[in-house]
Design a protein around this motif. Structure first.
Motif, PDB file in Angstrom:
ATOM      1  N   ALA A  66       0.818  -1.213   0.000  1.00  0.00           N
ATOM      2  CA  ALA A  66       0.000   0.000   0.000  1.00  0.00           C
ATOM      3  C   ALA A  66       0.855   1.268   0.000  1.00  0.00           C
ATOM      4  CB  ALA A  66      -0.941  -0.002   1.200  1.00  0.00           C
ATOM      5  N   GLU A  67       2.056   1.192   0.529  1.00  0.00           N
ATOM      6  CA  GLU A  67       2.954   2.349   0.483  1.00  0.00           C
ATOM      7  C   GLU A  67       3.393   2.634  -0.952  1.00  0.00           C
ATOM      8  OE1 GLU A  67       6.161   1.505   3.101  1.00  0.00           O
ATOM      9  OE2 GLU A  67       4.955   1.625   4.929  1.00  0.00           O
ATOM     10  N   VAL A  68       3.533   1.567  -1.740  1.00  0.00           N
ATOM     11  CA  VAL A  68       3.907   1.734  -3.148  1.00  0.00           C
ATOM     12  C   VAL A  68       2.700   2.170  -3.974  1.00  0.00           C
ATOM     13  CG1 VAL A  68       4.937   0.596  -5.163  1.00  0.00           C
ATOM     14  CG2 VAL A  68       5.680  -0.039  -2.861  1.00  0.00           C
ATOM     15  N   LEU A  69       1.501   1.778  -3.527  1.00  0.00           N
ATOM     16  CA  LEU A  69       0.248   2.143  -4.200  1.00  0.00           C
ATOM     17  C   LEU A  69      -0.555   3.036  -3.252  1.00  0.00           C
ATOM     18  CD1 LEU A  69      -0.729  -1.373  -5.632  1.00  0.00           C
ATOM     19  CD2 LEU A  69       0.490   0.476  -6.819  1.00  0.00           C
ATOM     20  N   PRO A  70      -0.154   4.288  -3.090  1.00  0.00           N
ATOM     21  CA  PRO A  70      -0.757   5.144  -2.065  1.00  0.00           C
ATOM     22  C   PRO A  70      -2.246   5.398  -2.239  1.00  0.00           C
ATOM     23  CG  PRO A  70       0.628   6.421  -3.546  1.00  0.00           C
ATOM     24  CD  PRO A  70       0.893   4.988  -3.854  1.00  0.00           C
ATOM     25  N   ASP A  71      -2.773   5.252  -3.453  1.00  0.00           N
ATOM     26  CA  ASP A  71      -4.199   5.463  -3.682  1.00  0.00           C
ATOM     27  C   ASP A  71      -5.027   4.202  -3.497  1.00  0.00           C
ATOM     28  OD1 ASP A  71      -3.799   8.162  -4.255  1.00  0.00           O
ATOM     29  OD2 ASP A  71      -3.413   7.753  -6.375  1.00  0.00           O
ATOM     30  N   ALA A  72      -4.367   3.094  -3.180  1.00  0.00           N
ATOM     31  CA  ALA A  72      -5.090   1.831  -2.994  1.00  0.00           C
ATOM     32  C   ALA A  72      -5.906   1.853  -1.705  1.00  0.00           C
ATOM     33  CB  ALA A  72      -4.099   0.666  -2.955  1.00  0.00           C
ATOM     34  N   GLU A  73      -7.001   1.100  -1.713  1.00  0.00           N
ATOM     35  CA  GLU A  73      -7.767   0.882  -0.494  1.00  0.00           C
ATOM     36  C   GLU A  73      -7.070  -0.225   0.297  1.00  0.00           C
ATOM     37  OE1 GLU A  73     -12.242  -0.431   1.032  1.00  0.00           O
ATOM     38  OE2 GLU A  73     -11.618  -0.857  -1.025  1.00  0.00           O
ATOM     39  N   LEU A  74      -6.601   0.088   1.492  1.00  0.00           N
ATOM     40  CA  LEU A  74      -5.924  -0.894   2.339  1.00  0.00           C
ATOM     41  C   LEU A  74      -6.889  -1.379   3.412  1.00  0.00           C
ATOM     42  CD1 LEU A  74      -3.394  -2.406   3.376  1.00  0.00           C
ATOM     43  CD2 LEU A  74      -2.858  -0.355   4.718  1.00  0.00           C
ATOM     44  N   VAL A  75      -7.083  -2.697   3.475  1.00  0.00           N
ATOM     45  CA  VAL A  75      -7.983  -3.298   4.454  1.00  0.00           C
ATOM     46  C   VAL A  75      -7.231  -4.412   5.179  1.00  0.00           C
ATOM     47  CG1 VAL A  75     -10.185  -4.475   4.838  1.00  0.00           C
ATOM     48  CG2 VAL A  75      -9.964  -2.826   2.958  1.00  0.00           C
ATOM     49  N   CYS A  76      -7.025  -4.257   6.482  1.00  0.00           N
ATOM     50  CA  CYS A  76      -6.415  -5.301   7.302  1.00  0.00           C
ATOM     51  C   CYS A  76      -7.499  -5.818   8.249  1.00  0.00           C
ATOM     52  CB  CYS A  76      -5.217  -4.755   8.071  1.00  0.00           C
ATOM     53  SG  CYS A  76      -3.841  -4.290   6.982  1.00  0.00           S
ATOM     54  N   VAL A  77      -7.848  -7.080   8.105  1.00  0.00           N
ATOM     55  CA  VAL A  77      -9.014  -7.657   8.763  1.00  0.00           C
ATOM     56  C   VAL A  77      -8.612  -8.263  10.114  1.00  0.00           C
ATOM     57  CG1 VAL A  77     -10.958  -9.235   8.513  1.00  0.00           C
ATOM     58  CG2 VAL A  77      -9.903  -8.203   6.472  1.00  0.00           C
ATOM     59  N   PRO A  78      -9.153  -7.761  11.210  1.00  0.00           N
ATOM     60  CA  PRO A  78      -8.811  -8.318  12.529  1.00  0.00           C
ATOM     61  C   PRO A  78      -9.236  -9.786  12.638  1.00  0.00           C
ATOM     62  CG  PRO A  78      -9.947  -6.202  12.736  1.00  0.00           C
ATOM     63  CD  PRO A  78     -10.080  -6.630  11.303  1.00  0.00           C
ATOM     64  N   ASP A  79      -8.441 -10.576  13.360  1.00  0.00           N
ATOM     65  CA  ASP A  79      -8.771 -11.970  13.671  1.00  0.00           C
ATOM     66  C   ASP A  79      -8.976 -12.829  12.424  1.00  0.00           C
ATOM     67  OD1 ASP A  79      -8.716 -11.499  16.456  1.00  0.00           O
ATOM     68  OD2 ASP A  79     -10.740 -10.697  16.370  1.00  0.00           O
ATOM     69  N   ALA A  80      -8.346 -12.468  11.325  1.00  0.00           N
ATOM     70  CA  ALA A  80      -8.429 -13.274  10.107  1.00  0.00           C
ATOM     71  C   ALA A  80      -7.031 -13.721   9.710  1.00  0.00           C
ATOM     72  CB  ALA A  80      -9.077 -12.486   8.972  1.00  0.00           C
ATOM     73  N   GLY A  81      -6.951 -14.883   9.083  1.00  0.00           N
ATOM     74  CA  GLY A  81      -5.666 -15.444   8.703  1.00  0.00           C
ATOM     75  C   GLY A  81      -5.421 -15.415   7.205  1.00  0.00           C
ATOM     76  N   HIS A  82      -4.611 -16.360   6.731  1.00  0.00           N
ATOM     77  CA  HIS A  82      -4.158 -16.350   5.342  1.00  0.00           C
ATOM     78  C   HIS A  82      -5.299 -16.575   4.356  1.00  0.00           C
ATOM     79  CE1 HIS A  82      -1.136 -16.417   2.236  1.00  0.00           C
ATOM     80  NE2 HIS A  82      -1.482 -17.632   1.851  1.00  0.00           N
ATOM     81  N   LEU A  83      -6.220 -17.481   4.676  1.00  0.00           N
ATOM     82  CA  LEU A  83      -7.346 -17.745   3.776  1.00  0.00           C
ATOM     83  C   LEU A  83      -8.514 -16.828   4.112  1.00  0.00           C
ATOM     84  CD1 LEU A  83      -7.284 -21.642   3.394  1.00  0.00           C
ATOM     85  CD2 LEU A  83      -6.085 -19.881   2.083  1.00  0.00           C
ATOM     86  N   VAL A  84      -8.241 -15.543   4.117  1.00  0.00           N
ATOM     87  CA  VAL A  84      -9.230 -14.547   4.538  1.00  0.00           C
ATOM     88  C   VAL A  84     -10.468 -14.580   3.648  1.00  0.00           C
ATOM     89  CG1 VAL A  84      -8.097 -12.738   3.185  1.00  0.00           C
ATOM     90  CG2 VAL A  84      -9.532 -12.103   5.134  1.00  0.00           C
ATOM     91  N   MET A  85     -10.327 -14.946   2.371  1.00  0.00           N
ATOM     92  CA  MET A  85     -11.486 -14.958   1.471  1.00  0.00           C
ATOM     93  C   MET A  85     -12.449 -16.088   1.808  1.00  0.00           C
ATOM     94  SD  MET A  85      -8.717 -16.507   0.180  1.00  0.00           S
ATOM     95  CE  MET A  85      -8.210 -17.948  -0.775  1.00  0.00           C
ATOM     96  N   LEU A  86     -11.967 -17.121   2.522  1.00  0.00           N
ATOM     97  CA  LEU A  86     -12.851 -18.177   3.030  1.00  0.00           C
ATOM     98  C   LEU A  86     -13.350 -17.857   4.431  1.00  0.00           C
ATOM     99  CD1 LEU A  86     -10.983 -21.456   1.938  1.00  0.00           C
ATOM    100  CD2 LEU A  86     -12.919 -20.352   0.817  1.00  0.00           C
ATOM    101  N   GLU A  87     -12.492 -17.241   5.216  1.00  0.00           N
ATOM    102  CA  GLU A  87     -12.823 -16.974   6.616  1.00  0.00           C
ATOM    103  C   GLU A  87     -13.783 -15.795   6.773  1.00  0.00           C
ATOM    104  OE1 GLU A  87     -10.366 -16.730  10.839  1.00  0.00           O
ATOM    105  OE2 GLU A  87      -9.331 -16.362   8.947  1.00  0.00           O
ATOM    106  N   ARG A  88     -13.607 -14.754   5.964  1.00  0.00           N
ATOM    107  CA  ARG A  88     -14.459 -13.558   6.039  1.00  0.00           C
ATOM    108  C   ARG A  88     -14.994 -13.220   4.639  1.00  0.00           C
ATOM    109  NH1 ARG A  88     -13.606 -10.222  10.339  1.00  0.00           N
ATOM    110  NH2 ARG A  88     -15.472  -9.182   9.526  1.00  0.00           N
TER     111      ARG A  88
END
Length: 428
Positions: A379-401
C-alpha cells in the motif's frame, strides 16, 4: 471394549509407522533428514494423544460428513484450456453475465449443485448484484474479473467470491500449473525449467489471451496469485496499461518472504528457512512414501493447516475442512517444485504499473504466511489503494471472512468501471 491403554498403544504404533515413512523419505537429505525425523516423532506423539479421546473411525466419518454437507468448490462454468509457453495445459472456467436477472442460487453452470443459500447469504448476494448492475450499466464494455489462486490451492478457493459475482459480471477462474485441473508443468517434469514467479506471470498472460481476448480486466490475486499478478505487470507493462482497469492483491507479498517468521521463535524460523528447501526436495523425490505418511498423519496436518490458514479459533468446521481438502490435493513434489521461487520473489518495483488504476490491498491481521505488514508495504507503493487489514483473520481470509472480502471486491469493480468510463470519455 478397548481400554485407554490399548488405544494409546495402537495410536503410538500407527503414528510411529507414519513417522518412519517421513524419516525414510528424508534420509537422502543429510542433516535435513534429521529435522524430518524430529518432526515425525512430534507427529507421532501428537496423533497418539489425540487418538486417546477420539477414534480414527469417528474422525474419518466426521471428515466425510463435512465433505458431503459443504457445497464449497462445486461451482462450475464454461471450461477452456490455454497453452503455456512450454506447452503446459492451463485449465480455466468462465462464468458469463446472466442474460436476465441473476439466478437465485441452486443449480450452477454445468449442472452441479451450489448448495442452498441461507436467507442472509441470498440477500447479501442480491445486494451485491444490484450494486454491480447499477455500476456497470450498459453504456460501455463491463470488465472481466480474473481470479488467480495461491500456493497449494486451486480456483475453487474463490468459491464465495465466485458465488457472489456469479451472473452479475463476467469472471474467469484458472488453476495455476500443476495445481487443480491444470496439467503438471512440462518444464518441471522434464527438468528443463524451474518454477519461477515470472513463469507464472507468463502463464497468466496465456490465460488472459485465451479467455479475455478483448475488453477491460480487473485482476484479483491471493498469495502466490497476487505475486503472479505482479509478475504480469513486470513483464507486460504495456498490456497492463492498455487492458487492466483494477487490481486486488489479497494476502500476498511483493518480496522479502525469506524473512517471514511463520509465528515461530527466532531460532525456529531461521532453521526452517535453512532446512525447508532441502527437506522438501528430498520429500519430492520420495513422493509415494511421503503421500502415505501424509494420509497416516492427516489429523496432525489438519491442525497445522487450520493454524496457518485461519485467524479465528471458531472458524466453521466445514470451511476449515474445505481449506484442508484444497491443500491436501497438492502433491508433495509440486509443493517442493514451487517452494524455492518464493525466497527470491521481489516485485516491489513492478507494482508501480498498478498505481494508475483503482486497487484493493487486503490481508488478515493474523496471517502467518504473508503477514499483514507485507500488505502495508504494498500500500505504500500504491498510495491510492484501499488498504484493508481484517482483525482476527488469517491467510485464507477470502474463506474466513467472505462477506467482507466480497463487499470490498464489488467496491473495487465499481471504482474500476467508473474510472474506465472517465478514461474513455477523456480520450473521445
Amino acid at each position: 471394549m478397548t481400554d485407554g491403554t490399548e488405544v494409546a498403544a495402537q495410536a503410538v504404533e500407527t503414528a510411529a509407522e507414519a513417522a518412519g515413512n517421513w524419516a525414510k523419505a528424508g534420509r537422502q537429505a543429510g542433516f535435513a533428514g534429521l529435522a524430518i525425523g524430529v518432526v515425525a516423532a512430534g507427529a507421532a506423539a501428537g496423533v497418539a494423544i489425540e487418538r486417546l479421546t477420539v477414534g480414527r473411525g469417528m474422525r474419518r466419518r466426521a471428515r466425510l460428513a463435512l465433505d458431503a454437507a459443504g457445497p464449497y468448490g462445486t461451482l462450475r462454468g464454461t471450461s477452456g484450456v490455454a497453452l503455456a509457453e512450454d506447452g503446459t495445459e492451463l485449465y480455466y472456467e468462465v462464468d458469463e453475465v446472466a442474460p436476465g436477472p441473476a439466478a437465485k442460487g441452486g443449480r450452477a453452470a454445468g449442472g452441479s449443485r451450489a448448495g442452498k443459500e441461507t436467507r442472509a447469504a441470498h440477500e447479501a448476494r442480491t445486494g451485491l448484484h444490484k450494486r454491480l448492475t447499477a455500476a456497470l450499466g450498459r453504456r460501455s464494455p463491463a470488465p472481466t474479473v480474473v481470479f488467480s489462486h495461491g500456493y497449494c490451492l486451486g480456483q475453487d478457493s474463490w468459491h464465495f467470491q465466485r458465488a457472489a459475482l456469479r451472473g452479475a459480471v463476467r469472471t474467469v477462474h484458472w488453476d495455476q500449473r500443476s495445481h487443480g485441473r491444470s496439467a503438471r508443468g512440462h518444464g518441471q517434469i522434464e527438468g528443463t525449467e524451474p518454477v519461477t514467479i515470472d513463469l507464472l506471470g507468463r502463464d497468466l498472460k496465456a490465460v488472459l489471451d485465451a479467455a479475455v481476448p478483448e475488453g477491460p480486466i480487473v485482476l484479483v490475486g491471493h498469495s502466490m496469485g497476487g505475486m503472479t499478478v505482479m509478475a504480469l505487470a513486470d513483464q507486460f507493462p504495456e498490456y497492463v496499461a492498455e487492458r487492466v482497469v483494477g487490481v486486488a492483491l489479497i494476502g500476498t507479498s511483493a518480496g522479502r518472504l525469506s524473512e517471514v517468521g511463520f509465528g515461530l521463535p527466532s531460532m525456529g524460523s531461521k532453521a526452517f528457512h535453512l532446512l525447508a528447501p532441502g527437506v522438501l526436495k528430498a520429500l519430492g523425490r520420495q513422493s509415494e512414501i511421503v503421500e502415505r505418511g501424509r494420509r497416516a498423519t492427516a489429523d496432525l496436518f489438519a491442525g497445522l493447516i487450520k493454524r496457518y490458514s485461519f485467524g479465528a479459533q471458531d472458524v466453521d468446521p466445514a470451511i476449515a475442512r474445505f481449506g484442508e481438502r484444497l491443500i491436501e490435493a497438492t502433491p508433495i513434489d509440486v509443493v517442493a517444485e514451487f517452494f524455492p521461487a518464493f525466497a527470491v520473489h521481489d516485485k516491489t518495483e513492478a507494482l508501480v504499473a498498478y498505481d494508475a488504476v483503482p486497487a484493493l490491498v487486503l490481508a488478515g491481521e493474523k496471517d502467518l504466511i504473508t503477514p499483514a505488514e507485507h500488505s502495508r508495504t504494498i500500500a505504500e507503493v500504491l498510495p491510492d489503494a484501499e488498504l484493508v487489514c481484517v482483525p482476527d483473520a488469517g491467510h485464507l481470509v477470502m474463506l474466513e471472512r467472505p462477506e467482507l472480502v466480497n463487499d470490498h471486491l464489488v467496491g473495487l469493480v465499481e471504482r474500476a468501471s467508473a474510472a474506465a468510463r472517465r478514461s474513455r470519455t477523456a480520450r473521445a
